[in-house]
Scaffold this motif. Structure first.
Motif, PDB file in Angstrom:
ATOM      1  N   MET B 279     -32.595  22.244 -63.069  1.00 22.30           N
ATOM      2  CA  MET B 279     -32.936  21.913 -64.459  1.00 22.30           C
ATOM      3  C   MET B 279     -33.563  20.526 -64.544  1.00 22.30           C
ATOM      4  SD  MET B 279     -29.359  21.166 -66.467  1.00 22.30           S
ATOM      5  CE  MET B 279     -28.608  22.714 -66.048  1.00 22.30           C
ATOM      6  N   ASN B 282     -36.973  21.136 -63.544  1.00 18.49           N
ATOM      7  CA  ASN B 282     -37.440  22.350 -64.238  1.00 18.49           C
ATOM      8  C   ASN B 282     -37.917  23.409 -63.251  1.00 18.49           C
ATOM      9  OD1 ASN B 282     -37.753  23.697 -66.706  1.00 18.49           O
ATOM     10  ND2 ASN B 282     -39.946  23.318 -66.707  1.00 18.49           N
ATOM     11  N   GLY B 328     -38.028  27.744 -69.252  1.00 15.54           N
ATOM     12  CA  GLY B 328     -37.112  26.617 -69.104  1.00 15.54           C
ATOM     13  C   GLY B 328     -36.014  26.649 -70.150  1.00 15.54           C
ATOM     14  N   TRP B 384     -30.937  24.890 -70.919  1.00 18.13           N
ATOM     15  CA  TRP B 384     -31.954  25.164 -69.900  1.00 18.13           C
ATOM     16  C   TRP B 384     -31.624  26.489 -69.201  1.00 18.13           C
ATOM     17  CZ3 TRP B 384     -32.105  26.078 -64.643  1.00 18.13           C
ATOM     18  CH2 TRP B 384     -33.368  26.015 -64.041  1.00 18.13           C
TER      19      TRP B 384
END
Lengths: 447, 543
Positions: B279, B282, B328, B384
């Motif tokens: 995360m 990403n 995302g 996320w």
């Protein structure tokens, strides 16, 4: 004494642990826990959850069973390009010519399946030709050929359509504000249309249309508890019994011999929406008028006015949308011959009054109001809740009362891509005869 | 009877309420490299495993009520030992537990992204193309350099310079520095003359049939990548991994024919924690296809090593272009979220919704096209999501997330800048990427250092037990005003507590209270053993 002995034992155990030299690191290969603590294979939580886990086990097994063929197909598809090959069979290399499956379902009617052929370059770039064939059996057939030989970018466009519709399960529950008993009738209909649209500005469009319509009606088939029309709207003898094979022309004008007519119309469309595919703000105004003249034995002659306004309100960031609609129609006969029942104003079905069956309300004029709230529930799916309030009346809304207006509510889903619509599902409930729970499902799948 | 009750009460009350750690050295190497037969090769598939994870495993987890289970391979210090899955370059390889702190790697190491000897192709002769990937959107060439070493060259899509190449290089270097095994990658500048076609070079057509890769096809392929005015173009050279490829590993279950694969992958801390690291950068494309198992060594005497072979779906890149507005923040299919949106009429809105997101995305793509749609403002750690449901990420507990966040916070600003240098970005893009990564790092730390006491790297200093407060180390504030509460020891100065003499097994419980907070946060318990001679050592940490 026993307590003291137990205490001493515990103390000795603790001392034995702490006074020893640190041992080697745990060896997970031999079953040690990574952190040097004994692995707890069974916890209180596990015990508490045992019952629901056992209860849910059959569901899990079924779910697992479903997964095998689905995953197998997904893998086979990737390996052997099954889906790509399928669409490649149905589509030209440039994607301009192809065939797409079509399907639709309206509650109370048989589901329709078929295909649509398209050619986007038959008449040159940005032109269109579509041939759609759907049906359910030999009595339910829909064929349409539509062509737009003029390119999209031209100010003047021309749309030509030939439509053949054959069904034996169409719904009829009388003419007037108060629906009568349900019945089913059959139709063989042909429409030939030519519409010319003149784009006065990017938002204003003027349309002129000419149409030839041909309809022949017959007794329908029994659908559920709805009998064929000749068992309900029949000519009755003195004792009030139905004369077999007859349909009362006063109750169902135009049924006996059918109708054929020429229709000429003009329309104005002002579209101030920010997008035609997924609007989030703006207004659409549709105004139109047409005149129909019966041919041969058909003496009917009638004039129709229609108007509709849709206001699209952006409630939040073009993502929460409220649509408000108001539509009205009025048909006026110009001689003594009544307007054929099939050409009257009709409300109900997936396009306007969704809580009611297709064809649930039929008369000479109508009013329909609606509010719809739309929001995205998935990147490729929007949801909508809606309510509508409408009814049909005699000419010029002469018998308009709120008692003859009916409400419905509903919920819908629209599966789409960024640019095109794929599938639509609506469920609605209408309060009145011809209402109840209605389902609509339609779509066209393709890459 | 009364005696028994007293005994039970005494045992219950006299014993430490928390399970004791054995008085053993901490496990820093999980020797899961024991010789074993070569496991069967798994086919690298995208759709089947994706559907399985996204649709079936996600619901199966709900039906099996599989929640709250801690990872199984955390050592006594709640760390992940080195193994064939994970090797922390910040630890001393020969004695990983020698120092409590992970060492700094430095900017240069991050720019290099691995041992210098293992990098870039030998360019003393043209690179020999043996195979090409031309079908589909991503472009790639398999080449051999002058020494015969194999590399995979990846190219950018024509409209998006650097979005595939620079992204993957930088992301790979960061992942390597955090401890996951990755192929070594570097950026090289080529022109057509640097490439030579092998006579038997092959490619596949759109139906997967093998066909010759000709010079015409090469020219066509190069037309699909951005070429500079001088005829050069950027390529990512990914060094071919040593060993026999066994296909991808799944984030769920085990490879049963691998003798060393003893823990279900979804219960491995390093795979769960990879979600937190992903995360940060990403890395949305964490599906099975992007992992790779290699069998190292002679047949029957070797072992399997596990790689994160492709982290190119990071920042705002999807290799073929920038990420979509929703990526995302959402899996492809989040059944639960869809249902919740339906029932609540869309309240609250989803993170990807609204014109503002689309507008911001357009602005970013115009300003920093190399980074795609990547920022910190739209990032919330709790919301996320990777593209496809990941069974290991979904099972993260607070401890796993804390560990993952720790891997993120370890990066200094210099190190991040070093990794970014490997991407050869324009200065304004490099600065933008740094700012985003720094802000996302802070968001992750705030999110995951709250549910677990972020007191770590415990060490004994005479009578004192000292520690780092990672909240402060991460720059989240409260340097002077944070209070620490100790049970089982006396509060000391700064980030140390005084132990006092107590032979035997003892537990010191510590909590922190940040400025403005009414209560002390969650505890961390340090388990110690003190011998009669006064020597002490830490045997475990409990969060």
């Amino acid at each position: 004494m026993r307590v003291a002995r137990a205490l001493a034992f515990l103390w000795a155990m603790q001392a034995a642990v702490v006074l020893a030299e640190p041992g080697p690191p745990p060896d997970p290969q031999n079953g040690d826990g990574y952190d040097g603590r004994p692995r707890r294979r069974w916890t209180t939580g596990d015990g508490l959850l045992l019952v629901p886990r056992v209860v849910l086990l059959p569901v899990r097994l079924v779910w697992k069973g479903i997964s095998y063929p689905v995953v197998w197909y997904a893998n086979a598809d990737e390996k052997y390009h099954l889906t790509d090959r399928f669409w490649a069979l149905l589509t030209s290399d440039d994607g301009q010519i192809g065939i797409r499956p079509e399907f639709s379902f309206i509650s109370g009617y048989k589901p329709n399946f078929g295909a649509s052929f398209f050619d986007r370059k038959l008449f040159g770039p940005q032109t269109a030709f579509n041939l759609t064939m759907t049906g359910a059996n030999q009595n339910i057939i829909y064929v349409s050929a539509r062509a737009r030989p003029t390119p999209l970018y031209r100010r003047v466009s021309n749309d030509i359509a030939i439509i053949y519709n054959r069904r034996n399960d169409l719904f009829f529950d009388g003419i007037g504000s108060v629906p009568g008993p349900n019945a089913r009738y059959a139709v063989n209909a042909v429409d030939l249309r030519n519409d010319v649209r003149l784009r006065l500005s990017p938002r204003v469009q003027l349309g002129f249309g000419a149409m030839f319509g041909f309809r022949r009606f017959a007794n329908g088939t029994q659908v559920g508890s709805d009998p064929p029309i000749d068992q309900v709207y029949c000519v009755r003898d003195g004792a009030g019994a139905c004369i077999p094979g007859t349909v009362n022309p006063e109750l169902v004008p135009g049924f006996h011999r059918g109708t054929q007519f020429l229709r000429f119309g003009v329309g104005l469309r002002i579209d101030g929406r920010d997008s035609t595919f997924r609007p989030s703000s703006g207004v659409v105004l549709d105004l139109g008028a047409d005149y129909s003249h019966g041919l041969a034995f058909d003496d009917s002659s009638y004039f129709q006015l229609r108007g509709a306004a849709t206001l699209v309100l952006n409630l939040w960031q073009r993502s929460r949308i409220l649509l408000l609609r108001l539509a009205a129609r009025d048909i006026e006969t110009l001689n003594d011959t009544p307007v054929p029942f099939s050409e009257l104003v009709v409300l109900g079905g997936p396009d306007d009054f969704r809580g009611f069956r297709l064809g649930a309300f039929r008369d000479s004029s109508s009013v329909l109001m609606g509010a719809e709230f739309r929001w995205p529930v998935w990147m490729w799916m929007d949801a909508a809740i809606f309510t509508e309030y409408g009814g049909v009346f005699s000419s010029h809304w002469s018998n308009f009362t709120f008692d003859n207006m009916h409400p419905d509510i509903g919920f819908g889903l629209r599966v789409r891509t960024e640019r095109s619509f794929i599938m639509r599902f609506d469920v609605a409930y209408g309060w009145n005869d011809g209402g109840g729970l209605q389902f609509y499902f339609s779509g066209s799948v393709g890459p | 009877m009364r005696g028994t009750i007293v005994l039970v009460a005494l045992v219950a009350g006299g014993c430490d309420p928390h399970a004791r750690f054995g008085d053993r050295a901490v496990l820093w190497w999980d020797h899961d490299d024991k010789p074993g037969p070569v496991p069967a090769k798994r086919e690298a598939m995208l759709q089947g495993p994706g559907v399985d994870d996204e649709l079936f495993r996600s619901l199966d987890r709900v039906l099996s009520i599989d929640y709250g289970k801690e990872a199984l391979n955390a050592n006594a210090l709640d760390e992940v030992p080195n193994s064939t899955w994970f090797e922390d370059p910040r630890r001393d390889r020969d004695d990983p537990g020698r120092t409590p702190h992970p060492r700094a790697l430095g900017a240069d190491a991050l720019e290099l992204g691995g041992p210098a000897a293992s990098l870039g192709p030998d360019r003393s002769a043209p690179l020999l193309i043996t195979r090409a990937k031309t079908a589909g959107a991503t472009l790639g060439l398999e080449v051999r350099d002058a020494r015969g070493q194999k590399f995979l060259l990846k190219l950018d899509p024509v409209d998006w310079p650097q979005i595939a190449t620079s992204t993957e290089v930088v992301a790979t270097h960061l992942v390597w520095a955090a401890g996951w095994r990755v192929p070594m990658m570097t950026l090289i500048e080529l022109n057509e003359g640097d490439l030579q076609l092998a006579p038997d070079a092959k490619t596949r057509d759109r139906w997967g049939h093998e066909i010759p890769f000709t010079s015409d096809k090469l020219k066509k392929l190069l037309r699909r990548t951005p070429i500079n005015g001088d005829g050069t173009f950027l390529a990512l050279a990914s060094r071919w991994l040593d060993g026999v490829p066994l296909g991808p590993f799944n984030f769920y279950g085990r490879r049963h024919d691998d003798v060393n694969d003893r823990i279900a992958h979804e219960d491995r801390r390093e795979l769960r924690g990879f979600g937190v690291f992903s995360m940060w950068i990403n890395n949305i494309d964490t599906q099975e296809l992007n992992g790779l198992d290699m069998y190292l060594g002679e047949r029957g005497r070797g072992h399997v090593v596990h790689y994160q072979q492709d982290v190119g779906g990071s920042f705002g890149s999807r290799a073929v272009g920038p990420t979509s507005y929703w990526m995302g923040t959402e899996n492809y299919f989040s059944g639960g979220r869809i249902l919740r949106s339906m029932v609540t009429l869309g309240l609250p809105p989803r993170p990807w919704e609204g014109a503002r997101v689309a507008h911001d995305r357009e602005r970013m793509l115009a300003q920093w096209p190399e980074l795609g749609f990547f920022d910190a403002d739209h990032f919330e750690p709790q919301t996320w999501r990777p593209l496809i449901y990941n069974p290991a990420f979904a099972r993260q507990t607070d401890r796993d997330r804390y560990w993952g966040a720790k891997r993120v916070v370890m990066f200094s600003g210099d190190e991040i800048r070093g990794a970014i240098r490997a991407g050869r970005y324009r200065p304004e893009t490099a600065q933008r990427l740094f700012d985003i990564l720094w802000q996302r790092r802070e968001k992750i730390a705030r999110a995951y250092f709250s549910n677990v006491a972020p007191l770590d790297y415990f060490r004994l200093d005479g009578e004192r037990l000292c520690f780092d407060d990672l909240w402060i180390e991460a720059g989240l504030g409260g340097e002077r005003a944070t209070e620490y509460q100790a049970a089982g020891a006396q509060a000391g100065e700064g980030r140390c507590v005084t132990l006092g003499r107590a032979v035997g097994y003892r537990v010191v419980e510590l909590r922190a209270r940040r400025p403005g907070e009414r209560h002390f946060g969650p505890p961390v318990r340090v388990h110690l053993v003190e011998e009669a001679a006064g020597a002490r050592h830490i045997v475990g940490i409990e969060r």
